[in-house]
Write a protein that holds these residues in place. Structure first.
Motif, PDB file in Angstrom:
ATOM      1  N   THR A 161       0.836  -1.207   0.000  1.00  0.00           N
ATOM      2  CA  THR A 161       0.000   0.000   0.000  1.00  0.00           C
ATOM      3  C   THR A 161       0.868   1.253   0.000  1.00  0.00           C
ATOM      4  O   THR A 161       0.635   2.184  -0.785  1.00  0.00           O
ATOM      5  N   LEU A 162       1.874   1.281   0.884  1.00  0.00           N
ATOM      6  CA  LEU A 162       2.737   2.467   0.975  1.00  0.00           C
ATOM      7  C   LEU A 162       3.609   2.620  -0.272  1.00  0.00           C
ATOM      8  O   LEU A 162       3.776   3.735  -0.791  1.00  0.00           O
ATOM      9  N   LEU A 163       4.146   1.504  -0.772  1.00  0.00           N
ATOM     10  CA  LEU A 163       4.972   1.564  -1.983  1.00  0.00           C
ATOM     11  C   LEU A 163       4.155   2.076  -3.167  1.00  0.00           C
ATOM     12  O   LEU A 163       4.653   2.834  -4.009  1.00  0.00           O
ATOM     13  N   GLY A 164       2.904   1.672  -3.222  1.00  0.00           N
ATOM     14  CA  GLY A 164       2.050   2.065  -4.339  1.00  0.00           C
ATOM     15  C   GLY A 164       1.760   3.550  -4.407  1.00  0.00           C
ATOM     16  O   GLY A 164       1.432   4.082  -5.478  1.00  0.00           O
ATOM     17  N   THR A 165       1.897   4.266  -3.293  1.00  0.00           N
ATOM     18  CA  THR A 165       1.641   5.717  -3.313  1.00  0.00           C
ATOM     19  C   THR A 165       2.771   6.472  -4.008  1.00  0.00           C
ATOM     20  O   THR A 165       2.584   7.611  -4.445  1.00  0.00           O
ATOM     21  N   GLY A 166       3.955   5.855  -4.069  1.00  0.00           N
ATOM     22  CA  GLY A 166       5.109   6.527  -4.666  1.00  0.00           C
ATOM     23  C   GLY A 166       5.733   7.568  -3.759  1.00  0.00           C
ATOM     24  O   GLY A 166       6.633   8.303  -4.174  1.00  0.00           O
ATOM     25  N   GLU A 167       5.279   7.636  -2.505  1.00  0.00           N
ATOM     26  CA  GLU A 167       5.805   8.630  -1.562  1.00  0.00           C
ATOM     27  C   GLU A 167       6.924   8.023  -0.711  1.00  0.00           C
ATOM     28  O   GLU A 167       7.099   6.807  -0.669  1.00  0.00           O
ATOM     29  N   ASN A 168       7.653   8.887  -0.024  1.00  0.00           N
ATOM     30  CA  ASN A 168       8.854   8.470   0.703  1.00  0.00           C
ATOM     31  C   ASN A 168       8.503   8.074   2.142  1.00  0.00           C
ATOM     32  O   ASN A 168       8.863   8.754   3.103  1.00  0.00           O
ATOM     33  N   TRP A 169       7.825   6.953   2.299  1.00  0.00           N
ATOM     34  CA  TRP A 169       7.366   6.518   3.618  1.00  0.00           C
ATOM     35  C   TRP A 169       8.498   5.879   4.434  1.00  0.00           C
ATOM     36  O   TRP A 169       9.422   5.293   3.884  1.00  0.00           O
ATOM     37  N   THR A 170       8.375   5.990   5.746  1.00  0.00           N
ATOM     38  CA  THR A 170       9.222   5.226   6.662  1.00  0.00           C
ATOM     39  C   THR A 170       8.675   3.799   6.670  1.00  0.00           C
ATOM     40  O   THR A 170       7.587   3.553   7.188  1.00  0.00           O
ATOM     41  N   MET A 171       9.414   2.890   6.083  1.00  0.00           N
ATOM     42  CA  MET A 171       8.956   1.503   5.977  1.00  0.00           C
ATOM     43  C   MET A 171       9.458   0.695   7.177  1.00  0.00           C
ATOM     44  O   MET A 171      10.494   1.007   7.767  1.00  0.00           O
ATOM     45  N   MET A 172       8.719  -0.348   7.512  1.00  0.00           N
ATOM     46  CA  MET A 172       9.096  -1.183   8.645  1.00  0.00           C
ATOM     47  C   MET A 172      10.504  -1.756   8.465  1.00  0.00           C
ATOM     48  O   MET A 172      10.804  -2.381   7.454  1.00  0.00           O
ATOM     49  N   LYS A 173      11.341  -1.535   9.475  1.00  0.00           N
ATOM     50  CA  LYS A 173      12.691  -2.102   9.463  1.00  0.00           C
ATOM     51  C   LYS A 173      12.705  -3.468  10.142  1.00  0.00           C
ATOM     52  O   LYS A 173      13.179  -4.451   9.585  1.00  0.00           O
ATOM     53  N   THR A 174      12.167  -3.517  11.350  1.00  0.00           N
ATOM     54  CA  THR A 174      12.225  -4.753  12.135  1.00  0.00           C
ATOM     55  C   THR A 174      10.832  -5.169  12.569  1.00  0.00           C
ATOM     56  O   THR A 174      10.046  -4.345  13.040  1.00  0.00           O
ATOM     57  N   ILE A 175      10.533  -6.449  12.398  1.00  0.00           N
ATOM     58  CA  ILE A 175       9.256  -7.008  12.848  1.00  0.00           C
ATOM     59  C   ILE A 175       9.549  -8.071  13.899  1.00  0.00           C
ATOM     60  O   ILE A 175      10.398  -8.936  13.704  1.00  0.00           O
TER      61      ILE A 175
END
Length: 797
Positions: free
Chosen positions: A319-333
């Motif tokens: 979902t976040l990748l699809g926006t094309g914006e520079n989101w803080t993506m999850m590093k550690t789960i």
């Protein structure tokens, strides 16, 4: 619970954004929910704060979707009223458990609608969404399309056949489902059979985003050291093949879809729920983008149970990748398996287990609950909550180990001058010449390094175990120093021991704060220190360096507060009461009562039969009948297993594979025992070790030396690895190891012809929690149960 001064990322600092899975608002959380997300994340958040990192911890109730609508129907009120009611309950439970959110919000907010719709619009503009007609189950009686959770039927997965599978996921096998795949579906509202109708919906085109997603997963799973169970669950989704996922639902309670054609629909809860992390942060600060659109300066850590993994590693990142914006993506789960309850599973719907409000009602303090849940954290495989294990860990680990060490130190310092230090920490100028203290410092320094390594890798259970090892080191240090003698005979050395020990008390308060914050508050109070000025374990302030010299933590001349016991013993009567009170469903209790009555009836018949047989048979027949009964029911009670201490050990002079030990089993003099453990346990690890000793075997000569007992050990299925069965550290030397439910005195010497030992030994094993057991009954001492280090489901002999 949070919401003090607003925090933003700081340049040059380590900035960490922590989230835990948003709990559904439709019920009270149980202990499995609590350890699975909010408590685990809280421990890591507290650790990071103590280390001096700049962090915020965000969570809140997940309030939209079918589950809320269903609960509202059950309680005959509106979804908003349900959310208000249960949000307050959740907040109260987490406050009691000392969960330190920076903000605990909710997804039914204007910010959620605004951000969710903005993300949708970006996905629409970037052509990552598709429209499709899908078949959905429609209830003629209720006059509406049925959302996933309003449907129940049999799981279609081969070999599963679970008859209460929901329309979106099978609770038993975990497989995600489409509602139309259910076998024999029923409407949960009216129990009638729904029929299939066509309806239009929007889909997120996951197959088109696959390349971007796989690049993200391959890079971040390594950089963020994802837990193995997270990687496995994610790869399973990718291997099965990504399909377009529906993101809309025919509901009223949810975020409206901002599109004319779909304005009567809302977003599917698993599209909008992860966006709740963002919107709750937006409720915390209007500058939320500094956290969520700042991947170069912010690390995102997310905590959840294993059933939530694909939504956080596949759906939400896509979902976040699809926006094309520079989101803080999850590093550690960080993912947990399931915590099970006694003989079954925790279940909100069935009311099985201990719930958050129940824990509070027991009057067992929150630090005890936190400690037990975290020692039992299901990091790699499912773990089991039992009341007996809670009792054992409280009494042996918290009370006898940790509490005993701290109380001994502070009580001695607080004694009046002449018998103690009148509450004033003494000076200790010649520490470097005190060899015992230097050895302790070296050991503690290694443990502190191991603690930091474990916590940085989010191995919380290992971090806690390591911190508790420092307490064990402290107890051994006190005992070996014999400080009570030094006070009279060598005052300078006694001052060194006490100043070092009180430093260890402070160190333990710091290291254990993430796990038991209220315990730390009480210890700091007894040390006469404030949390605000003294609670820290950062490299910048030199706290980690001081850990290598614990005598430097607190200054000479500082006056401590009033010592008092930190933990209260949990007795058998209380455990039995709680076990009965929370023993699952009413049906389970009735079944148990029926079993008890049947057993009593059977015993009554046995006694009558035995009485009659006395009239009709001779004494030898009666004796044989009793002997046979005793062998079947009470064989284990014939064994004389005791807690022993190995006082001396050496290699057998005529056998390379054998040790010869002298073991104190409480008889005044030691017993000589020969054991074939050379290949498995190093000599230095045998010295001064408490073990379980079978004392009533017939003595036997082994290569010329007679062995008068046997040390019990466990081996794995391949017999390559062998580990000693160990009593708790505080178990009394010479006390008999018992098996609850089996009574009777042991034989003097076991009858070789009856093969009592061979019959019993077949049922001796270690369980999944490393507890030594006879059948399903633990080896039990006054200080708790006996365990092995790492061999599960092993054979004991």
């Amino acid at each position: 619970m949070g919401d003090s001064a607003e925090k933003l990322p700081i340049a040059g600092r380590r900035n960490i954004l922590i989230t835990s899975a948003l709990p559904y608002v439709n019920n009270v959380p149980h202990l499995g929910n609590i350890i699975g997300c909010v408590l685990s994340a809280d421990v890591f958040a507290r650790y990071c704060r103590n280390r001096g990192y700049n962090i915020i911890y965000i969570c809140g109730t997940d309030e939209y979707g079918t589950a809320t609508e269903t609960k509202a129907m059950e309680e005959k009120c509106s979804p908003r009223e349900i959310c208000d009611k249960y949000h307050a309950i959740h907040k109260d439970v987490y406050k009691w458990f000392d969960i330190s959110f920076d903000h605990f919000g909710r997804t039914s907010s204007p910010q959620q609608t605004e951000i969710c719709q903005a993300i949708f619009n970006k996905l629409w503009e970037n052509d990552w969404l598709s429209e499709n007609t899908m078949q959905q189950l429609y209830c003629e009686t209720c006059q509406k399309f049925l959302a996933d959770r309003l449907l129940e039927g049999t799981c279609p997965t081969p070999g599963c056949d679970y008859q209460s599978a929901r329309g979106d996921q099978c609770e038993k096998c975990g497989k995600l489902l489409n509602p139309t795949e259910l076998i024999d579906p029923k409407c949960k509202v009216c129990c009638n059979t729904p029929h299939i109708r066509d309806t239009n919906h929007l889909f997120l085109e996951l197959p088109l985003l696959r390349e971007q997603l796989e690049k993200y997963i391959s890079e971040m799973s390594v950089a963020g050291s994802w837990s193995q169970n997270a990687i496995q669950a994610t790869n399973a989704w990718l291997k099965e093949g990504l399909r377009p996922r529906c993101i809309t639902r025919d509901l009223k309670w949810g975020v409206p879809v901002p599109h004319e054609k779909y304005k009567e629909k809302v977003f599917y809860v698993w599209f909008d729920a992860p966006i709740g992390y963002i919107s709750i942060t937006a409720c915390y600060t209007p500058y939320w983008e500094k956290w969520w659109k700042n991947p170069d300066n912010v690390e995102l850590y997310q905590f959840m149970g294993k059933d939530n993994v694909p939504f956080h590693t596949v759906m939400f990142p896509s979902t976040l990748l699809g926006t094309g914006e520079n989101w803080t993506m999850m590093k550690t789960i960080s993912v947990t398996e399931y915590l099970n309850y006694e003989n079954g599973k925790f279940s909100k719907t069935k009311g099985v287990g201990v719930f958050g409000n129940d824990a509070k009602d027991t009057e067992i303090p929150p630090e005890v609950w936190r400690y037990y849940l975290l020692t039992n954290r299901p990091e790699v495989s499912d773990t089991l909550f039992t009341w007996a294990d809670l009792q054992a860990k409280l009494n042996s680990e918290l009370l006898s180990n940790l509490g005993n060490f701290i109380n001994r130190v502070l009580s001695f310092i607080s004694k009046p001058a002449g018998s103690g230090y009148d509450s004033i920490i003494p000076d200790a100028p010649n520490v470097k010449f005190h060899q015992l203290t230097m050895t302790l410092a070296e050991n503690v320094s290694k443990l502190v390094d191991q603690y930091i390594d474990a916590m940085e890798k989010v191995k919380l259970k290992q971090g806690l175990k390591t911190a508790m090892s420092i307490s064990s080191e402290g107890n051994a240090y006190l005992q070996e120093s014999q400080f009570w003698k030094l006070f009279r005979e060598d005052p300078a050395s006694c001052a060194v021991v006490m100043k070092t020990s009180v430093g260890l008390v402070y160190l333990l308060a710091c290291l254990l704060e993430p796990f038991m914050p209220s315990f730390t508050d009480e210890v700091l109070k007894q040390l006469n220190l404030s949390r605000e000025t003294h609670l820290s374990f950062s490299d910048e302030k030199g706290d980690t360096d001081k850990a290598k010299k614990p005598w430097e933590f607190l200054p000479a001349g500082h006056k401590i507060g009033q010592p008092k016991p930190l933990f209260k013993e949990l007795n058998d009567e209380e455990v039995n009461f709680f076990k009965e009170k929370f023993a699952g469903t009413q049906a389970d209790r009735k079944l148990k009562e029926a079993d008890t009555r049947a057993a009593a009836e059977q015993l009554k018949k046995l006694n009558i039969a035995e009485a009659n047989s006395k009239k009709e048979t001779d004494k030898s027949d009666v004796y044989c009948a009793k002997l046979k009964s005793a062998e079947v029911e009470f064989t284990i009670s014939k064994l004389d297993i005791r807690v022993g201490l190995i006082t001396e050990v050496k290699k057998h002079p005529d056998a390379d594979s054998l040790y010869v030990e002298e073991i104190d089993v409480g008889e005044g003099s030691t017993r000589t025992v020969v054991s074939g453990l050379v290949k498995y346990v190093p000599l230095e690890e045998m010295q001064n070790r408490k073990v379980c000793v079978l004392c009533n075997l017939k003595p036997v000569a082994m290569r010329g030396i007679k062995s008068h007992a046997m040390v019990l050990a466990a081996s794995g299925p391949d017999h390559i690895k062998v580990e000693l069965v160990e009593p708790p550290v505080s178990a009394k030397i010479g006390e008999r190891v018992t098996f609850p439910g089996y009574s009777g005195e042991p034989d003097g010497i076991l009858n070789v012809k009856s093969k009592v030992w061979e019959k019993v030994q077949a049922d001796l094993h270690t369980d999944a929690q490393l507890v030594a057991s006879y059948k399903d009954v633990p080896f039990t001492t006054s200080a708790g149960v006996c365990k092995v280090a790492s061999i599960t489901n092993g054979e004991i002999r």
